[in-house]
Design an enzyme around this catalytic site. Sequence first.
Site, short mmCIF file in Angstrom:
data_model
loop_
_atom_site.label_atom_id
_atom_site.label_comp_id
_atom_site.label_asym_id
_atom_site.label_seq_id
_atom_site.Cartn_x
_atom_site.Cartn_y
_atom_site.Cartn_z
N ASP A 67 -8.26 5.61 -1.29
CA ASP A 67 -7.84 4.34 -0.70
C ASP A 67 -8.03 3.26 -1.76
O ASP A 67 -9.15 2.84 -2.05
CB ASP A 67 -8.65 4.02 0.55
CG ASP A 67 -8.24 2.71 1.22
OD1 ASP A 67 -7.35 2.01 0.68
OD2 ASP A 67 -8.80 2.38 2.28
N CYS B 255 0.81 -1.22 0.00
CA CYS B 255 0.00 0.00 0.00
C CYS B 255 0.85 1.27 0.00
O CYS B 255 0.46 2.28 -0.59
CB CYS B 255 -0.98 0.01 1.17
SG CYS B 255 -0.23 -0.23 2.79
N HIS C 135 -1.71 0.40 7.29
CA HIS C 135 -2.34 0.71 6.01
C HIS C 135 -1.96 2.14 5.65
O HIS C 135 -1.61 2.94 6.52
CB HIS C 135 -3.86 0.56 6.11
CG HIS C 135 -4.55 0.63 4.77
ND1 HIS C 135 -4.11 -0.07 3.68
CD2 HIS C 135 -5.64 1.35 4.36
CE1 HIS C 135 -4.91 0.19 2.65
NE2 HIS C 135 -5.83 1.05 3.04
#
Length: 222
Positions: free
Chosen positions: A98, A24, A80
């Site tokens: 996201d 990520c 994250h």
Amino acid sequence: MTTSNLVLLSSVDVAQFHHTPFYCEENVYFLCKKLCANGTADAEGSDLFVVFISNEKKQVPLWHQKASQRADGVVLWDYHVICVQRKKESSSPHLVWDLDSSLPFPSPLASYVSETIRPSFQLFSEFQRFFRIVHAPIFLRSFASDRRHMKDSVGNWIAQPPASEAIVAEDGTVHNLNEYIEISTADVVKNVGVDLLNAAFTQKFGVLLSDSQLEEFFSLNS
């Protein structure tokens, strides 16, 4: 969030963005670059912030995640990373980008917080989320990852890495991801104010907030 805010938002095709599962931080790095290049964000990324979500135990629950096997989309991540676009116009909601979310892409910050972070949901203390907010122009110059965190003890990949070259910082640093995801509750800011916003614009590793301070931070006027 008002109905008028919903009208202002149009969904973006998430498929046009670089995405490698479980990487990520690199996905957001390239997302910021693309938003700057295609005119969605300021050319220098001055309206973008990279947000690392984690805690001391590396156990943070987030809802509506594509990787989830559950109906509510909850995943317990070690960390994250998302991008928040800070809008100066009062009529435009701040946006969350996201790439791992099943929510609209992008989503208004208020609805993302409500649906994904769920601050009203009572969590045990070990699952409390903290947010390291880094100004995108600083992040794009300073971030580096040689992907060592994705190898097991004998050097095998835990998850297949991106096809792109590993990211090296402008100063030649080859790996500092650990410094972004390292969370100490002692470093969480006590008060949200203009001084904090100024710190976020200048500090390499940004500022550290609790989930109750996230929306307040983005509501500040510089």
